[in-house]
Design a protein around this motif. Structure first.
Motif, PDB file in Angstrom:
ATOM      1  N   THR B 145       0.813  -1.213   0.000  1.00  0.00           N
ATOM      2  CA  THR B 145       0.000   0.000   0.000  1.00  0.00           C
ATOM      3  C   THR B 145       0.850   1.268   0.000  1.00  0.00           C
ATOM      4  OG1 THR B 145      -1.826   1.089   1.120  1.00  0.00           O
ATOM      5  CG2 THR B 145      -0.117   0.179   2.514  1.00  0.00           C
ATOM      6  N   GLY B 146       0.206   2.419  -0.195  1.00  0.00           N
ATOM      7  CA  GLY B 146       0.860   3.711  -0.084  1.00  0.00           C
ATOM      8  C   GLY B 146       1.753   4.019  -1.264  1.00  0.00           C
ATOM      9  N   SER B 147       2.519   5.108  -1.114  1.00  0.00           N
ATOM     10  CA  SER B 147       3.409   5.494  -2.201  1.00  0.00           C
ATOM     11  C   SER B 147       4.542   6.321  -1.632  1.00  0.00           C
ATOM     12  CB  SER B 147       2.641   6.313  -3.235  1.00  0.00           C
ATOM     13  OG  SER B 147       2.162   7.491  -2.611  1.00  0.00           O
ATOM     14  N   VAL B 148       5.590   6.520  -2.429  1.00  0.00           N
ATOM     15  CA  VAL B 148       6.678   7.400  -2.017  1.00  0.00           C
ATOM     16  C   VAL B 148       6.881   8.421  -3.128  1.00  0.00           C
ATOM     17  CG1 VAL B 148       7.813   5.654  -0.631  1.00  0.00           C
ATOM     18  CG2 VAL B 148       8.439   5.903  -3.018  1.00  0.00           C
ATOM     19  N   PRO B 149       7.449   9.602  -2.804  1.00  0.00           N
ATOM     20  CA  PRO B 149       7.650  10.626  -3.832  1.00  0.00           C
ATOM     21  C   PRO B 149       8.562  10.115  -4.943  1.00  0.00           C
ATOM     22  CG  PRO B 149       8.107  11.493  -1.643  1.00  0.00           C
ATOM     23  CD  PRO B 149       7.922  10.029  -1.486  1.00  0.00           C
ATOM     24  N   LEU B 150       8.317  10.579  -6.148  1.00  0.00           N
ATOM     25  CA  LEU B 150       9.124  10.147  -7.287  1.00  0.00           C
ATOM     26  C   LEU B 150      10.602  10.502  -7.107  1.00  0.00           C
ATOM     27  CD1 LEU B 150       7.078  10.721 -10.530  1.00  0.00           C
ATOM     28  CD2 LEU B 150       8.218   8.625  -9.753  1.00  0.00           C
ATOM     29  N   PHE B 151      10.847  11.702  -6.541  1.00  0.00           N
ATOM     30  CA  PHE B 151      12.252  12.120  -6.410  1.00  0.00           C
ATOM     31  C   PHE B 151      13.027  11.143  -5.523  1.00  0.00           C
ATOM     32  CE2 PHE B 151      10.404  14.293  -2.717  1.00  0.00           C
ATOM     33  CZ  PHE B 151      11.361  14.063  -1.749  1.00  0.00           C
ATOM     34  N   GLY B 219      17.178  -1.020  16.003  1.00  0.00           N
ATOM     35  CA  GLY B 219      15.865  -0.578  15.530  1.00  0.00           C
ATOM     36  C   GLY B 219      15.982   0.601  14.569  1.00  0.00           C
ATOM     37  N   PHE B 220      16.925   1.502  14.866  1.00  0.00           N
ATOM     38  CA  PHE B 220      17.150   2.657  14.003  1.00  0.00           C
ATOM     39  C   PHE B 220      17.571   2.198  12.599  1.00  0.00           C
ATOM     40  CE2 PHE B 220      20.061   5.814  12.203  1.00  0.00           C
ATOM     41  CZ  PHE B 220      19.263   6.942  12.229  1.00  0.00           C
ATOM     42  N   LEU B 221      18.530   1.246  12.562  1.00  0.00           N
ATOM     43  CA  LEU B 221      19.000   0.753  11.262  1.00  0.00           C
ATOM     44  C   LEU B 221      17.895  -0.008  10.532  1.00  0.00           C
ATOM     45  CD1 LEU B 221      22.663  -0.309  12.105  1.00  0.00           C
ATOM     46  CD2 LEU B 221      21.932   1.451  10.505  1.00  0.00           C
ATOM     47  N   ALA B 222      17.037  -0.677  11.274  1.00  0.00           N
ATOM     48  CA  ALA B 222      15.902  -1.362  10.638  1.00  0.00           C
ATOM     49  C   ALA B 222      15.002  -0.332   9.968  1.00  0.00           C
ATOM     50  CB  ALA B 222      15.119  -2.163  11.678  1.00  0.00           C
ATOM     51  N   ALA B 223      14.820   0.820  10.621  1.00  0.00           N
ATOM     52  CA  ALA B 223      13.995   1.883  10.041  1.00  0.00           C
ATOM     53  C   ALA B 223      14.641   2.427   8.767  1.00  0.00           C
ATOM     54  CB  ALA B 223      13.793   3.004  11.059  1.00  0.00           C
ATOM     55  N   VAL B 224      15.964   2.627   8.807  1.00  0.00           N
ATOM     56  CA  VAL B 224      16.680   3.088   7.613  1.00  0.00           C
ATOM     57  C   VAL B 224      16.476   2.091   6.469  1.00  0.00           C
ATOM     58  CG1 VAL B 224      18.976   3.516   6.649  1.00  0.00           C
ATOM     59  CG2 VAL B 224      18.401   4.385   8.921  1.00  0.00           C
ATOM     60  N   THR B 225      16.592   0.810   6.783  1.00  0.00           N
ATOM     61  CA  THR B 225      16.394  -0.238   5.778  1.00  0.00           C
ATOM     62  C   THR B 225      14.980  -0.175   5.209  1.00  0.00           C
ATOM     63  OG1 THR B 225      17.819  -1.613   7.159  1.00  0.00           O
ATOM     64  CG2 THR B 225      16.701  -2.698   5.325  1.00  0.00           C
ATOM     65  N   ALA B 226      14.005   0.023   6.085  1.00  0.00           N
ATOM     66  CA  ALA B 226      12.611   0.079   5.649  1.00  0.00           C
ATOM     67  C   ALA B 226      12.400   1.227   4.673  1.00  0.00           C
ATOM     68  CB  ALA B 226      11.693   0.228   6.861  1.00  0.00           C
ATOM     69  N   ILE B 227      13.005   2.380   4.970  1.00  0.00           N
ATOM     70  CA  ILE B 227      12.856   3.540   4.081  1.00  0.00           C
ATOM     71  C   ILE B 227      13.478   3.222   2.719  1.00  0.00           C
ATOM     72  CG2 ILE B 227      13.552   5.942   3.733  1.00  0.00           C
ATOM     73  CD1 ILE B 227      13.458   6.213   6.839  1.00  0.00           C
ATOM     74  N   TYR B 228      14.627   2.562   2.732  1.00  0.00           N
ATOM     75  CA  TYR B 228      15.280   2.189   1.471  1.00  0.00           C
ATOM     76  C   TYR B 228      14.386   1.233   0.666  1.00  0.00           C
ATOM     77  CZ  TYR B 228      18.436   0.133  -1.897  1.00  0.00           C
ATOM     78  OH  TYR B 228      18.996  -0.306  -3.066  1.00  0.00           O
ATOM     79  N   CYS B 230      11.200   0.927   0.737  1.00  0.00           N
ATOM     80  CA  CYS B 230      10.077   1.675   0.165  1.00  0.00           C
ATOM     81  C   CYS B 230      10.499   2.395  -1.107  1.00  0.00           C
ATOM     82  CB  CYS B 230       9.561   2.712   1.166  1.00  0.00           C
ATOM     83  SG  CYS B 230       8.590   1.974   2.471  1.00  0.00           S
ATOM     84  N   GLY B 231      11.716   2.967  -1.072  1.00  0.00           N
ATOM     85  CA  GLY B 231      12.212   3.660  -2.258  1.00  0.00           C
ATOM     86  C   GLY B 231      12.388   2.715  -3.434  1.00  0.00           C
TER      87      GLY B 231
END
Lengths: 507, 314
Positions: B145-151, B219-228, B230-231
Motif C-alpha cells: 500500500t501507499g506510495s513514495v515521492p518520485l524524487f 531498531g534505528f537501522l531497521a527503520a533506515v532499511t525500511a525507508i530504502y 520503500c524507495g
C-alpha cells in the motif's frame, strides 16, 4: 603506631541464621603487607567483600584513612583507593591489554572519542612503572594465564591506590612469575601502599608479608607480626576442631582387602609427574589438598574423562580403552562435585532421577510396568533415609543433603566396585552429612573401594582410613590411620615445592 | 600495522571469503557475457543494499552478545507506516522519515528494555516482538500500500557509473559503525559485554544501558532499511521483512563474527553480503533453480563456521 589505612572494627556478617564473620578486628598500615590466612570457608572472602563494599556488614564497620566508611558499591571503594585483584579474572579476551587496563576509563579526546595514542602511551607508562613487560596492543586472548594476572594487577593500580588486596594471586603462576609478582609487591609496599595478601602457601606468606591475621570459623584466632610465627603456629591457629560424633567409627586394625582399584603411572596432563597408587576393597581413601592441587583432575583421569597416559586396573584387570562409559561398565562410578550441573534433572521427579541411569532395572526392557520407577524409588527412599513425602515430587523440592543421597543411591544401582566421590557433602547440612558418612562406611564394610575428595579437612580426617595429600598435581604425602590429622595435611598441602613454586625452599 | 588489523577486525577467514568472491566472479564470467557488465554489477549492488543494512545492525547486536530477530515484523510495519505517510510532497516525506526513524528506535528500545530489565533471552523477546509487529502491519493493510515521492525513487535508483547511491550510503554506514566500534567508549563496551558480561560489569561497564543503546541502534537501522525498501518498490508491504530475521544472521556468521559475541566486526559482514549477492546473481545466469541457491548458502554457512572453529581448536 600510626593510623591504619584500612581497618575492620568489630565487623560481623550474617547470612540468614549463619554467622559467617563474628567481630573481626583487622588492620592494614601503609607500607605493611598483611597475610590473611584461614581454611576454605573460614570467612576470608567474606571479609574482603565487606572491606570493598560488595557486602554490607551486619554490625561493626570498615575504617579507611581513619574515617568510618559504608561503601555503596565496589566502585566507591575503588575510587577511594582500594584496589582488588580477584581470584576470578575480570580480563576480557577480545580487548587489548591497554583496552582492558583502562576499560571504561579510557583517555578521551576533546570530541569525546577514545584517544588511542594516549591510551597506549599511558598503558606503557603504567606497565613500565610496575616493571611489567607486556605489549600494550596485544589481545589479552593471546596472553598466558600469568600475563593475564599481570594485566589484572595493572588494571587494579591504574589509578592511585592506597591499599591493594590480592586474593590467591599465585595460584596460577609459575615460580619465575611468582618471583616477579613479589618484586612488584615489595616495590608497591616501599612506595607506601598497604597490601592484603590472601594465600594458602605459607612459604610465600613468610617471604613477603610483615603481619599475619588468622581467621577460623569467622573469628580472628591469632594476629601479629610475622616474626612471631612459625609454620606450625600458623597452622595450629588455622585448624583444630573436635571431631565429635559426626563420623562413624573407623574399623580398627582392618585387614587389608584385595586391591580393587590400581593406578599405574597415570599422567593427568603434560608436565605433571605420573601417579601410582591402589585402593583396597573395604577402604576409604582420601584425597586432600588445596583447591587447584589437581585432585579433581586426577579423579577424572581415573574415571576416563581426561588423561595423557597410564594404566588403570580393576581387580587386577587393566582397562584397555578408557572412557567414562567403559569405566562404568568395569565398575568405577564417580559423583562429581557440581550436583546441579552434572548430576540432577532438577525438574524431574525423585523417582525419575533415581532410575535415570538404570531405567527398567530388573525387568525385561520391553515390559517396564507403569510405576516401576516409583516402586524402586520407594525402596531406595526407605533404605537410604531420604526425607520426602512422595517420590513423584520434583527433586528440586529436596534439601541438598537428600538430593545427594538420591545421587549416591543412583550410583549404587549400577553395583560399582569402586566409588569416586568429589566433595560428597558440599552444600549439605550437618545431619545429612552424618548420614552420608555412615552410608559410605557401610558400603566400604561391604567391600567397596571408595576414593573421596574433600576440601573440608575435618571430613578427610574423620572419614578416611588412608589419605594422600596432593600438591601441584603430585601425591606429596601418604598418611596412615594415626598420622591423619588436620595439621599434618595442612603442613604438606600448604608447603611449596622447589620444582614448581619453590620460592623459599632453602630458607 | 597491528592497529590497522585490529581496527578493521581483519581475520584469516576474510581471505577465504575474498577467495570465494573471486571464484564466484570467475564462474559468472564463464557462464554469461552479460555478467561482467556495468548494468549487472549495479544490479547486484541494488539487490544487496537492504540485506547489507540489516546485517550491519545484526552484527552490532551479535557483537554485544545478543541477537535481534525482530526485523521480520519490524520491516513490514515500518514500510507500511512510511509509505502511508510519505505521499508526494516533501513535507509529508520528511514527516514520514521522522516518524519511521523514531518508531524504529522505539521498537529497538522496547526489545532492549525487555532483554535487560526483565531478563528474558533476546531470541525469545525479539521473536515475540517480531510476531506482534507482523500482526500490526497486517491489521493496517493486507496488500502492499501507499506510495513514495518520485524524487525519492529516482534517488534510490540513481547511480554514478556502476555505483548506485545506495551502495555509497551503505558503505558510509559501515564506515561509521566501524568508527563507532573502534573510537568510542560505546564500541569498547559492546565488545566487552559480548565477550564476558560479568567481567565487564566488575570492571565498571554499564551493562544495561549499553544493551539498551545497542537494541535501539538496531531498531534505528531497521527503520533506515525500511525507508530504502520503500524507495526500491514504491510501496509499503506488510510482508517486506519476511525472511530477514534469519537472512540477517547469515552474513554475520559467514563474515567471522562469533555468534556468542565479542569477536568479529563489520568488515567481514560486508564481504559476506557481497559474496552472497554475487552467488545469487551468478546462479541466476546459470539458469539454476533458486532452490539451489538456498543449498549453496547453507553450505557456505556451515563451511565458514567450520573453518573458524577448526582454526580455534588448534
Amino acid at each position: 603506631m600510626s593510623e591504619p589505612v584500612l581497618a575492620a572494627r568489630a565487623l560481623s556478617k550474617s547470612f540468614g541464621p549463619n554467622d559467617v564473620l563474628k567481630g573481626i578486628e583487622f588492620e592494614v598500615h601503609a607500607g605493611a603487607s598483611v597475610a590473611l590466612c584461614g581454611e576454605n570457608g573460614a570467612g576470608k572472602s567474606t571479609l574482603i567483600k565487606l572491606l570493598t563494599g560488595l557486602y554490607h556488614p551486619t554490625s561493626g564497620h570498615v575504617e579507611f584513612n581513619g574515617n568510618q566508611e559504608d561503601w555503596s558499591s565496589p566502585r566507591a571503594s575503588l575510587d577511594a583507593g582500594i584496589a582488588v585483584v580477584h581470584q576470578e579474572f575480570s580480563t576480557i579476551g577480545a580487548l587489548s591489554v591497554a583496552e582492558n587496563i583502562f576499560l571504561d576509563a579510557e583517555p578521551l579526546t576533546r570530541f569525546g572519542l577514545i584517544d588511542r595514542k594516549a591510551l597506549v602511551s599511558r598503558t606503557e607508562a603504567l606497565l613500565d612503572k610496575l616493571g611489567i613487560h607486556l605489549p600494550a596492543r596485544s589481545l589479552v586472548d593471546e596472553l598466558s594465564v600469568a600475563d593475564k594476572q599481570m594485566v589484572e594487577i595493572a588494571k587494579a593500580l591504574r589509578s592511585d591506590a592506597r591499599v591493594l588486596i590480592l586474593d590467591e594471586p599465585t595460584a596460577v603462576l609459575s615460580q619465575n612469575e611468582t618471583r616477579h609478582l613479589f618484586k612488584i609487591i615489595n616495590e608497591l609496599r616501599a612506595r607506601g601502599l598497604g597490601i592484603v595478601y590472601v594465600s594458602h602457601r605459607l612459604d610465600e606468606i613468610f617471604e613477603i608479608c610483615t603481619d599475619i591475621t588468622v581467621i577460623k570459623d569467622g573469628v580472628v584466632t591469632s594476629q601479629g607480626p610475622v616474626a612471631d610465627y612459625s609454620h606450625d603456629t600458623v597452622i595450629a591457629a588455622m585448624v583444630g576442631r573436635e571431631l565429635g560424633n559426626l563420623f562413624p567409627e573407623k574399623p580398627h586394625g582392618a585387614e587389608a582387602g584385595i586391591p580393587m582399584l590400581a593406578v599405574r603411572d597415570l599422567v593427568v596432563a603434560d608436565g605433571v609427574p605420573p601417579v601410582s597408587f591402589e585402593v583396597k576393597a573395604g577402604e576409604i581413601l582420601g584425597l586432600a589438598g588445596l583447591v587447584g592441587s589437581g585432585r579433581t583432575e586426577l579423579a577424572l583421569a581415573i574415571y576416563g574423562a581426561e588423561a595423557v597416559s597410564g594404566t588403570v586396573l580393576i581387580e587386577g584387570e587393566p582397562l584397555d580403552y578408557r572412557s567414562p562409559s567403559n569405566s562404568i561398565d568395569a565398575g568405577i562410578l564417580m559423583l562429581t562435585e557440581s550436583r546441579k550441573d552434572d548430576g540432577l534433572f532438577l525438574n524431574s521427579s525423585v523417582a525419575r532421577n533415581f532410575a535415570a541411569t538404570t531405567p527398567g532395572h530388573g525387568v525385561h526392557p520391553a515390559r517396564v510396568a507403569i510405576g516401576h520407577e516409583e516402586a524402586r524409588a520407594r525402596v531406595m527412599k526407605d533404605r537410604f533415609g531420604v526425607v520426602v513425602d512422595n517420590v513423584g515430587l520434583p527433586i528440586s523440592a529436596l534439601s541438598g543433603g537428600n538430593q545427594q543421597k538420591v545421587l549416591i543411591a543412583r550410583l549404587l544401582e549400577n553395583r560399582p566396585k569402586v566409588l569416586i566421590l568429589d566433595e560428597p557433602t558440599r552444600g549439605v547440612d550437618v545431619g545429612a552429612k552424618s548420614e552420608i558418612y555412615k552410608m559410605l562406611r557401610h558400603l566400604a564394610d561391604e567391600g567397596m573401594a571408595i576414593l573421596a575428595i574433600s576440601s573440608e579437612l575435618i571430613e578427610i580426617v574423620g572419614l578416611c582410613d588412608r589419605v594422600f595429600v596432593m600438591r601441584d598435581g603430585e601425591l606429596a604425602a601418604e598418611l596412615m590411620s594415626q598420622e591423619i590429622s588436620e595439621e599434618a595435611i595442612m603442613s604438606v598441602a600448604a608447603a611449596e615445592t622447589s620444582s614448581h613454586h619453590g620460592v623459599a625452599s632453602n630458607g | 600495522m597491528d592497529d590497522v588489523l585490529r581496527m578493521t577486525r581483519a581475520q584469516p577467514v576474510h581471505l577465504v571469503v575474498l577467495a570465494l568472491i573471486g571464484l564466484v566472479v570467475l564462474a559468472g564470467m564463464y557462464s554469461s557475457d552479460r555478467f561482467a557488465t556495468p548494468l549487472n554489477f549495479a544490479n547486484v549492488q541494488d539487490q544487496m543494499v537492504a540485506l547489507a543494512l540489516v546485517a550491519l545492525a545484526q552484527t552490532v547486536v551479535i557483537l554485544s552478545g545478543g541477537i535481534d530477530l525482530s526485523y521480520a515484523g519490524a520491516l513490514g510495519l515500518l514500510t507500511v507506516v512510511f509509505a502511508s505517510i510519505a505521499g508526494e510532497d516533501p513535507a509529508s516525506f520528511a514527516a514520514a522519515i521522522a516518524v519511521v526513524l523514531s518508531l524504529g528506535v522505539f521498537i529497538g528500545a522496547v526489545n532492549g528494555g525487555i532483554v535487560t530489565f526483565v531478563g528474558i533471552h533476546p531470541l525469545i523477546v525479539t521473536l515475540g516482538t517480531s510476531t506482534i509487529l507482523s500482526g500490526l502491519a497486517l491489521l493496517i493493510t493486507r496488500q502492499p500500500t501507499g506510495s513514495v515521492p518520485l524524487f525519492f525513487e529516482d534517488l534510490v535508483y540513481g547511480r554514478i557509473g556502476m555505483i548506485p547511491y545506495g551502495t555509497i550510503f551503505t558503505l558510509f554506514l559501515y564506515l561509521l559503525a566501524g568508527f563507532l566500534l573502534w573510537k568510542t567508549r560505546l564500541g569498547l563496551r559492546i565488545y566487552a559485554i559480548g565477550d564476558n558480561e560479568q567481567a565487564a560489569s566488575i570492571s565498571g561497564v554499564p551493562v544495561k544501558s549499553t544493551k539498551l543503546i545497542v537494541y535501539a541502534l538496531s531498531g534505528f537501522l531497521a527503520a533506515v532499511t525500511a525507508i530504502y525498501i520503500c524507495g526500491r518498490f514504491g510501496v509499503g508491504d506488510p510482508r517486506a521483512g519476511v525472511g530477514f530475521d534469519l537472512k540477517s544472521i547469515t552474513p554475520v556468521i559467514v563474515g567471522g563474527t562469533l555468534l556468542a559475541g565479542g569477536r568479529g566486526g563489520v568488515l567481514g559482514t560486508l564481504l559476506a553480503v557481497i559474496v552472497l549477492a554475487l552467488l545469487a546473481n551468478v546462479l541466476n545466469f546459470m539458469n539454476v533453480s533458486s532452490f539451489y541457491q538456498w543449498i549453496a548458502e547453507g553450505l557456505i554457512i556451515i563451511a565458514a563456521v567450520s573453518i573458524f572453529v577448526g582454526r580455534k581448536s588448534k
